[in-house]
Scaffold this motif. Structure first.
Motif, PDB file in Angstrom:
ATOM      1  N   TYR A 166      21.520   2.077 -27.304  1.00 40.74           N
ATOM      2  CA  TYR A 166      20.452   2.451 -28.338  1.00 40.74           C
ATOM      3  C   TYR A 166      19.514   1.381 -28.308  1.00 40.74           C
ATOM      4  N   LEU A 167      19.792   0.046 -28.166  1.00 41.77           N
ATOM      5  CA  LEU A 167      18.833  -0.843 -27.841  1.00 41.77           C
ATOM      6  C   LEU A 167      17.692  -0.821 -26.781  1.00 41.77           C
ATOM      7  N   LEU A 168      18.210  -0.373 -25.703  1.00 46.05           N
ATOM      8  CA  LEU A 168      17.355  -0.112 -24.445  1.00 46.05           C
ATOM      9  C   LEU A 168      16.540   1.074 -24.715  1.00 46.05           C
ATOM     10  N   HIS A 169      16.954   2.018 -25.346  1.00 48.84           N
ATOM     11  CA  HIS A 169      16.203   2.899 -25.354  1.00 48.84           C
ATOM     12  C   HIS A 169      15.031   2.825 -26.677  1.00 48.84           C
ATOM     13  N   ARG A 170      15.416   2.004 -27.602  1.00 44.30           N
ATOM     14  CA  ARG A 170      14.782   1.905 -28.625  1.00 44.30           C
ATOM     15  C   ARG A 170      13.319   1.030 -28.180  1.00 44.30           C
ATOM     16  N   TRP A 171      13.660  -0.285 -27.769  1.00 47.19           N
ATOM     17  CA  TRP A 171      12.632  -1.200 -27.244  1.00 47.19           C
ATOM     18  C   TRP A 171      11.948  -0.996 -25.999  1.00 47.19           C
ATOM     19  N   LEU A 172      12.427  -0.289 -25.088  1.00 47.55           N
ATOM     20  CA  LEU A 172      11.768   0.192 -24.009  1.00 47.55           C
ATOM     21  C   LEU A 172      10.797   1.466 -24.408  1.00 47.55           C
ATOM     22  N   GLY A 173      11.455   2.088 -25.223  1.00 43.56           N
ATOM     23  CA  GLY A 173      10.634   3.410 -25.881  1.00 43.56           C
ATOM     24  C   GLY A 173       9.437   3.134 -26.407  1.00 43.56           C
ATOM     25  N   VAL A 192       7.455   0.947 -25.842  1.00 44.96           N
ATOM     26  CA  VAL A 192       6.369   0.676 -25.015  1.00 44.96           C
ATOM     27  C   VAL A 192       5.946   1.834 -24.179  1.00 44.96           C
ATOM     28  N   MET A 193       6.860   2.518 -23.679  1.00 50.74           N
ATOM     29  CA  MET A 193       6.617   3.876 -22.851  1.00 50.74           C
ATOM     30  C   MET A 193       6.185   4.830 -23.744  1.00 50.74           C
ATOM     31  N   CYS A 194       6.572   5.196 -24.741  1.00 53.61           N
ATOM     32  CA  CYS A 194       5.941   6.286 -25.710  1.00 53.61           C
ATOM     33  C   CYS A 194       4.336   6.459 -25.657  1.00 53.61           C
ATOM     34  N   ALA A 195       3.670   5.097 -25.610  1.00 54.39           N
ATOM     35  CA  ALA A 195       2.428   4.900 -25.657  1.00 54.39           C
ATOM     36  C   ALA A 195       1.861   5.930 -24.255  1.00 54.39           C
ATOM     37  N   PHE A 196       2.442   5.178 -23.217  1.00 52.91           N
ATOM     38  CA  PHE A 196       2.312   6.051 -21.844  1.00 52.91           C
ATOM     39  C   PHE A 196       2.490   7.408 -21.926  1.00 52.91           C
ATOM     40  N   PHE A 197       3.567   7.821 -22.563  1.00 55.64           N
ATOM     41  CA  PHE A 197       4.001   8.995 -22.357  1.00 55.64           C
ATOM     42  C   PHE A 197       2.974  10.190 -23.280  1.00 55.64           C
ATOM     43  N   VAL A 198       2.477   9.559 -24.299  1.00 54.11           N
ATOM     44  CA  VAL A 198       1.455  10.462 -25.029  1.00 54.11           C
ATOM     45  C   VAL A 198       0.112  10.432 -24.254  1.00 54.11           C
ATOM     46  N   GLY A 203       6.479  17.674 -25.143  1.00 50.05           N
ATOM     47  CA  GLY A 203       6.541  16.426 -25.058  1.00 50.05           C
ATOM     48  C   GLY A 203       5.607  15.337 -25.691  1.00 50.05           C
ATOM     49  N   LEU A 204       4.563  15.980 -26.149  1.00 49.86           N
ATOM     50  CA  LEU A 204       3.635  14.878 -26.733  1.00 49.86           C
ATOM     51  C   LEU A 204       4.206  14.799 -28.333  1.00 49.86           C
ATOM     52  N   ALA A 205       4.796  15.844 -28.720  1.00 47.24           N
ATOM     53  CA  ALA A 205       5.470  15.619 -30.062  1.00 47.24           C
ATOM     54  C   ALA A 205       6.881  14.731 -29.983  1.00 47.24           C
ATOM     55  N   LEU A 206       7.343  14.830 -29.016  1.00 46.51           N
ATOM     56  CA  LEU A 206       8.558  13.648 -28.695  1.00 46.51           C
ATOM     57  C   LEU A 206       7.797  12.531 -28.607  1.00 46.51           C
ATOM     58  N   SER A 207       6.989  12.137 -28.039  1.00 45.51           N
ATOM     59  CA  SER A 207       6.413  10.828 -27.535  1.00 45.51           C
ATOM     60  C   SER A 207       5.587  10.384 -28.669  1.00 45.51           C
ATOM     61  N   LEU A 208       5.031  11.093 -29.403  1.00 46.16           N
ATOM     62  CA  LEU A 208       4.269  10.757 -30.749  1.00 46.16           C
ATOM     63  C   LEU A 208       5.193  10.362 -31.871  1.00 46.16           C
ATOM     64  N   THR A 209       6.170  11.098 -31.874  1.00 44.50           N
ATOM     65  CA  THR A 209       7.116  10.698 -33.099  1.00 44.50           C
ATOM     66  C   THR A 209       7.886   9.466 -32.553  1.00 44.50           C
ATOM     67  N   GLY A 210       8.072   9.185 -31.365  1.00 42.38           N
ATOM     68  CA  GLY A 210       8.844   8.069 -30.829  1.00 42.38           C
ATOM     69  C   GLY A 210       7.755   6.781 -31.180  1.00 42.38           C
ATOM     70  N   LEU A 211       6.355   7.037 -30.927  1.00 47.35           N
ATOM     71  CA  LEU A 211       5.368   6.039 -30.981  1.00 47.35           C
ATOM     72  C   LEU A 211       5.410   5.548 -32.487  1.00 47.35           C
ATOM     73  N   VAL A 212       5.392   6.630 -33.330  1.00 47.18           N
ATOM     74  CA  VAL A 212       5.408   6.296 -34.854  1.00 47.18           C
ATOM     75  C   VAL A 212       6.401   5.479 -35.365  1.00 47.18           C
ATOM     76  N   GLY A 239       8.476   3.654 -33.409  1.00 46.54           N
ATOM     77  CA  GLY A 239       8.251   2.341 -32.593  1.00 46.54           C
ATOM     78  C   GLY A 239       7.417   1.441 -33.585  1.00 46.54           C
ATOM     79  N   TRP A 240       6.530   1.904 -33.891  1.00 47.99           N
ATOM     80  CA  TRP A 240       5.214   1.014 -34.686  1.00 47.99           C
ATOM     81  C   TRP A 240       6.092   0.428 -36.038  1.00 47.99           C
ATOM     82  N   ARG A 241       6.690   1.527 -36.674  1.00 44.49           N
ATOM     83  CA  ARG A 241       7.493   1.267 -37.936  1.00 44.49           C
ATOM     84  C   ARG A 241       8.516   0.291 -37.646  1.00 44.49           C
ATOM     85  N   ARG A 242       9.228   0.355 -36.754  1.00 46.89           N
ATOM     86  CA  ARG A 242      10.271  -0.663 -36.170  1.00 46.89           C
ATOM     87  C   ARG A 242       9.569  -1.970 -35.820  1.00 46.89           C
TER      88      ARG A 242
END
Length: 501
Positions: free
Chosen positions: A10-17, A19-25, A477-486, A488-491
């Motif tokens: 969970y921690l790996l996905h959270r913190w690496l995600g 950063v990477m969600c911005a690239f995914f978007v 994929g955009l919905a997946l990464s945008l929600t992850g970006l939001v 991540g920003w809140r976290r």
């Protein structure tokens, strides 16, 4: 699964995600742009359409005379005649220099003088000839490399003169400082969308600067990180999904509403396509040379024959141009040991002329088949005649990464019984070796072009079905990464507040 392992997952996905969600978007959005607007390029068809016609009455030197006057003793790798430099006829020759890409030179076809210093006035004249009458051209300076000229194919022509046209498309031309010919055109639409498309998608902000030497490593590293995020996210998403019985809320997802719920659902729905696109993007870089067979290309001399000095008895340029039609370019080639000339018009296939008599000729199929068997030092398995495109020989739109090339039909697929299972595609009309592929390159076709661009003929031949499928999965994929970006920003904001406290 062990609770400690789960937590690390969970921690790996959270913190690496985060950063990477911005690239995914960025990758998903720019990928949709690239479906319709590609990286600026000058296709062969565009170049021929903009070349001035060659005048049969012009007093031009023959190729042997021009090469001799320029001090070139042997036949170059490639020799063409066109009015491509400042609107006047020049011989464009590619000389062997020991590198992968030969050194281009231009020889004045009227005097035999080699052009050496292409200045701003010369570049403006080339641009004016390219644009045609009634279009103003403005010199925009000399550049070694910019956002629209990262292609390595332009290296022999650098630095490049830039000329801005006042045409309706707002075209910016790049002109070779070696030959004076236009080597790239970039209309305003392509330049504008390039920044939202190919330039950012291929991480070209890291090209042409101090990061240039590390560009491939950066792309590979981010792709591997993206694969890790997608894989861990898929595992986490499946672990959090209740397959047997739902949660108390009645939902099979633990998240009742908000971004977490949408991220969970989008991740389960589009995890496979997201992972596929990131993996195939990595494959486009040929990481660690996994698709390199270590074998050279086909022995084209088997079909082309001797390529020594130009014969003294060659037909004059005037005789060749007198064959009629709107001829834009002449190209001298060797086929089956004979000297031939390809006469190109503004469109369509070239006329095949005998270099000595200027008469129209055709290649003998039996002789061509016999010669083609020597392209690879291995037994000939079979020669297949392709009358239509298939999964390995197909054409794409000119703006796409693999489009804009020469893919004529019919074509011969010559298959050899060697360890690499080599195929060679040959044009039976001109005798030109179009390309070669082996088992490793065909694997690259599946793992990159098929998985990344979905170059599958049933889709490509039934557009807009191809468009609808790719846009649907891109939006997912955009919905997946945008929600992850939001999320991540809140976290990050929450972690920052906790740190302050």
């Amino acid at each position: 699964m062990h609770s400690r392992l789960k937590r690390w997952l969970y921690l790996l996905h959270r913190w690496l995600g985060i950063v990477m969600c911005a690239f995914f978007v960025m990758w998903f959005a720019s990928g949709v742009v690239m479906m319709y607007v590609g990286y600026p390029r000058l296709t062969a068809a565009e170049r021929l359409q903009h070349l001035p016609s060659l005048d049969p009455a012009a007093p031009l030197l023959g190729p042997a005379q021009a090469l001799a006057a320029a001090g070139i003793p042997s036949m170059p790798q490639d020799l063409r005649l066109s009015a491509a430099s400042a609107g006047r006829p020049v011989y464009l020759a590619t000389l062997a220099d020991g590198s992968r890409i030969g050194a281009p030179v231009a020889i004045d076809a009227a005097t035999g003088t080699m052009l050496r210093a292409i200045d701003a006035a010369h570049a403006l004249a080339s641009a004016a000839a390219y644009a045609g009458g009634g279009v103003q051209a403005h010199y925009a300076g000399l550049v070694h490399e910019d956002a629209h000229t990262h292609s390595r194919a332009l290296d022999p022509h650098r630095p490049l003169h830039r000329v801005q046209l006042d045409d309706e498309a707002g075209t910016l031309l790049y002109i070779s400082s070696r030959t004076g010919e236009v080597v790239r055109d970039a209309p305003r639409t392509e330049r504008t969308w390039n920044y939202a498309g190919a330039w950012i998608h291929w991480l070209y902000p890291f090209r042409g600067n101090l990061f240039d030497r590390h560009w491939a490593a950066i792309v590979d590293g981010l792709s591997i990180a993206g694969i890790a995020v997608a894989l861990t996210g898929t595992v986490v998403g499946l672990l959090r999904w209740r397959f047997a019985r739902p949660y108390r809320s009645g939902s099979r997802s633990p998240y009742r509403a908000g971004m977490m719920r949408w991220h969970h659902l989008a991740g389960l729905a589009f995890a496979l396509t997201t992972l596929t696109w990131i993996f195939s993007g990595l494959m486009s870089m040929n990481p660690w040379g996994v698709f390199g067979s270590g074998r050279g290309g086909p022995a084209v001399a088997a079909v082309y024959g001797h390529t020594g000095a130009m014969p003294a008895g060659a037909a004059s340029v005037q005789m060749l141009l007198a064959r009629g039609g709107d001829i834009r370019e002449l190209r001298w080639v060797h086929r089956l040991g004979r000297e031939l000339v390809l006469a190109y018009g503004p469109a369509g296939r070239p006329a095949l002329l005998d270099a000595r008599t200027a008469r129209a000729v055709g290649l003998d199929p039996g002789e061509l088949r016999h010669a083609a068997a020597g392209l690879v030092a291995a037994p000939l398995a079979r020669i297949q005649v392709l009358d239509r495109y298939d999964l390995h020989y197909y054409d794409r739109a000119p703006h796409t990464m693999t489009g804009g090339g020469n893919k004529p039909l019919p074509v011969w697929r010559i298959e050899f019984d060697d360890p690499a299972a080599t195929w060679v595609h040959l044009d039976p009309y001109t005798g030109s070796v179009l390309n070669s592929t082996d088992r490793s390159r065909r694997a690259s076709r599946w793992l990159f072009a098929m998985l990344h661009s979905w170059d599958w003929l049933p889709l490509l031949e039934h557009r807009p079905l191809w468009d609808a499928v790719l846009i649907l999965f891109s939006l997912g994929g955009l919905a997946l990464s945008l929600t992850g970006l939001v999320i991540g920003w809140r976290r990050l904001r929450l972690s920052r507040r906790s740190f302050r406290a």
